[in-house]
Design a protein around this motif. Structure first.
Motif, mmCIF file in Angstrom:
data_model
loop_
_atom_site.group_PDB
_atom_site.id
_atom_site.type_symbol
_atom_site.label_atom_id
_atom_site.label_comp_id
_atom_site.label_asym_id
_atom_site.label_seq_id
_atom_site.Cartn_x
_atom_site.Cartn_y
_atom_site.Cartn_z
ATOM 1 N N PRO A 19 -24.158 -12.607 43.223
ATOM 2 C CA PRO A 19 -25.179 -13.610 43.565
ATOM 3 C C PRO A 19 -25.556 -13.505 45.033
ATOM 4 O O PRO A 19 -24.714 -13.225 45.884
ATOM 5 C CB PRO A 19 -24.500 -14.943 43.232
ATOM 6 N N GLU A 173 -34.531 -24.199 47.565
ATOM 7 C CA GLU A 173 -33.770 -24.949 46.563
ATOM 8 C C GLU A 173 -32.897 -26.025 47.208
ATOM 9 O O GLU A 173 -32.639 -27.061 46.604
ATOM 10 C CB GLU A 173 -32.902 -23.985 45.752
ATOM 11 N N ILE A 196 -24.532 -22.181 42.886
ATOM 12 C CA ILE A 196 -25.236 -20.900 42.878
ATOM 13 C C ILE A 196 -24.390 -19.753 42.341
ATOM 14 O O ILE A 196 -24.857 -18.616 42.287
ATOM 15 C CB ILE A 196 -25.743 -20.538 44.291
ATOM 16 N N ASP A 198 -23.670 -18.939 39.420
ATOM 17 C CA ASP A 198 -24.215 -18.319 38.208
ATOM 18 C C ASP A 198 -25.674 -17.906 38.353
ATOM 19 O O ASP A 198 -26.319 -17.549 37.377
ATOM 20 C CB ASP A 198 -24.080 -19.286 37.025
ATOM 21 N N ARG A 199 -26.211 -17.956 39.557
ATOM 22 C CA ARG A 199 -27.602 -17.555 39.777
ATOM 23 C C ARG A 199 -27.651 -16.194 40.463
ATOM 24 O O ARG A 199 -26.763 -15.836 41.214
ATOM 25 C CB ARG A 199 -28.322 -18.577 40.666
ATOM 26 N N SER A 200 -28.727 -15.461 40.225
ATOM 27 C CA SER A 200 -28.852 -14.157 40.880
ATOM 28 C C SER A 200 -29.277 -14.310 42.327
ATOM 29 O O SER A 200 -28.821 -13.579 43.215
ATOM 30 C CB SER A 200 -29.857 -13.282 40.135
ATOM 31 N N SER A 202 -30.735 -17.384 45.461
ATOM 32 C CA SER A 202 -30.989 -18.771 45.836
ATOM 33 C C SER A 202 -31.458 -18.816 47.285
ATOM 34 O O SER A 202 -31.267 -17.865 48.043
ATOM 35 C CB SER A 202 -29.724 -19.616 45.674
ATOM 36 N N GLN A 240 -35.661 -15.591 41.911
ATOM 37 C CA GLN A 240 -35.019 -16.885 41.694
ATOM 38 C C GLN A 240 -35.272 -17.395 40.287
ATOM 39 O O GLN A 240 -36.320 -17.125 39.701
ATOM 40 C CB GLN A 240 -35.522 -17.917 42.720
ATOM 41 N N ALA A 241 -34.295 -18.157 39.771
ATOM 42 C CA ALA A 241 -34.462 -18.740 38.447
ATOM 43 C C ALA A 241 -35.487 -19.866 38.513
ATOM 44 O O ALA A 241 -35.808 -20.380 39.586
ATOM 45 C CB ALA A 241 -33.118 -19.294 37.963
#
Length: 243
Positions: A19, A173, A196, A198-200, A202, A240-241
């Motif tokens: 991440p 974010e 964050i 689990d996010r690619s 941020s 970003q998600a």
């Protein structure tokens, strides 16, 4: 023919699927002490955004880039609470015609060299008006820049339009404002780490307040211990998600 977002981007190494988090410190150039602290205390991977109204921007950009920082320029836009919050004489407004807004944008873009893109400030109203903002984003795309949506507005159409026209973009974010205490900043940053994982990619946008700069200087050093890579904002555009 080269694009500014490529020419002035900070080089990054391939870190696989770890991440990534980008950090932008905004509003720089107005306070010499805060600007010197941001340039000197924060690692080069932290992106620095200079206020369009600050004096001596050319000199600040040279200092920032010599220290390894990627640089943005702020783009003031109409907020919902205008005139209580005023974006100033270069601000973009939904009640102005396209020619006037584009003229103001041109003056913004000429304020300094060496930046990869623009960070919108205020803008909760203007960023929700597709008719007004689309010509602005189209110009930025032609100029080879990126756009970072710092309005924090839920009704912003920036992401929708940038996806349509292929303009690289990112959005804040976690926002850390001027009036937060040392403890409040620390709490916000620590909570953000867990969110964050689990996010690619941020993005954190922070003011140059003493509490924010002090906490950020320690927080970014601890990111690697949590398996998170600190990266310049240009490296996370379009990654970003969904909000």
């Amino acid at each position: 023919g080269r694009m500014a977002r490529n020419v002035y981007a900070r080089p990054v190494k391939d870190t696989g699927d770890k991440p990534k988090v980008a950090v932008i410190v905004s509003g720089l150039g107005l306070s010499r002490a805060a600007t010197m602290a941001a340039i000197g205390q924060l690692p080069g991977a932290v992106t620095l955004a200079f206020d369009v109204y600050a004096p001596g921007l050319d000199r600040w950009v040279v200092r920032a880039r010599k220290s390894g920082h990627e640089v943005l320029l702020t783009l003031p836009m109409e907020p919902n609470d205008f005139p209580y919050t005023d974006p100033g004489p270069l601000g973009l407004f939904s009640n102005l015609d396209e020619k006037t807004n584009l003229s103001r944008l041109k003056r913004v873009l000429e304020r300094m060299p060496g930046y990869v893109g623009l960070l919108t400030v205020m803008g909760s109203k203007f960023s929700s008006n597709e008719t007004s903002i689309k010509p602005i984003l189209e110009v930025l795309n032609k100029r080879g820049l990126i756009i970072v949506d710092g309005s924090g507005g839920k009704n912003s159409v920036i992401r929708k339009i940038t996806n349509e026209i292929g303009l690289p973009h990112a959005f804040g974010e976690l926002m850390i404002g001027e009036n937060l205490s040392q403890a409040a900043v620390e709490e916000k940053l620590n909570k953000f780490v867990s969110s964050i994982q689990d996010r690619s990619s941020s993005l954190v946008i922070a003011s140059p307040s003493p509490s924010a700069l002090n906490n950020l200087s320690y927080w970014v050093k601890d990111l690697s211990d949590n398996g998170i890579v600190l990266t310049p904002v240009s490296a996370i555009t379009g990654k970003q998600a969904d909000k």
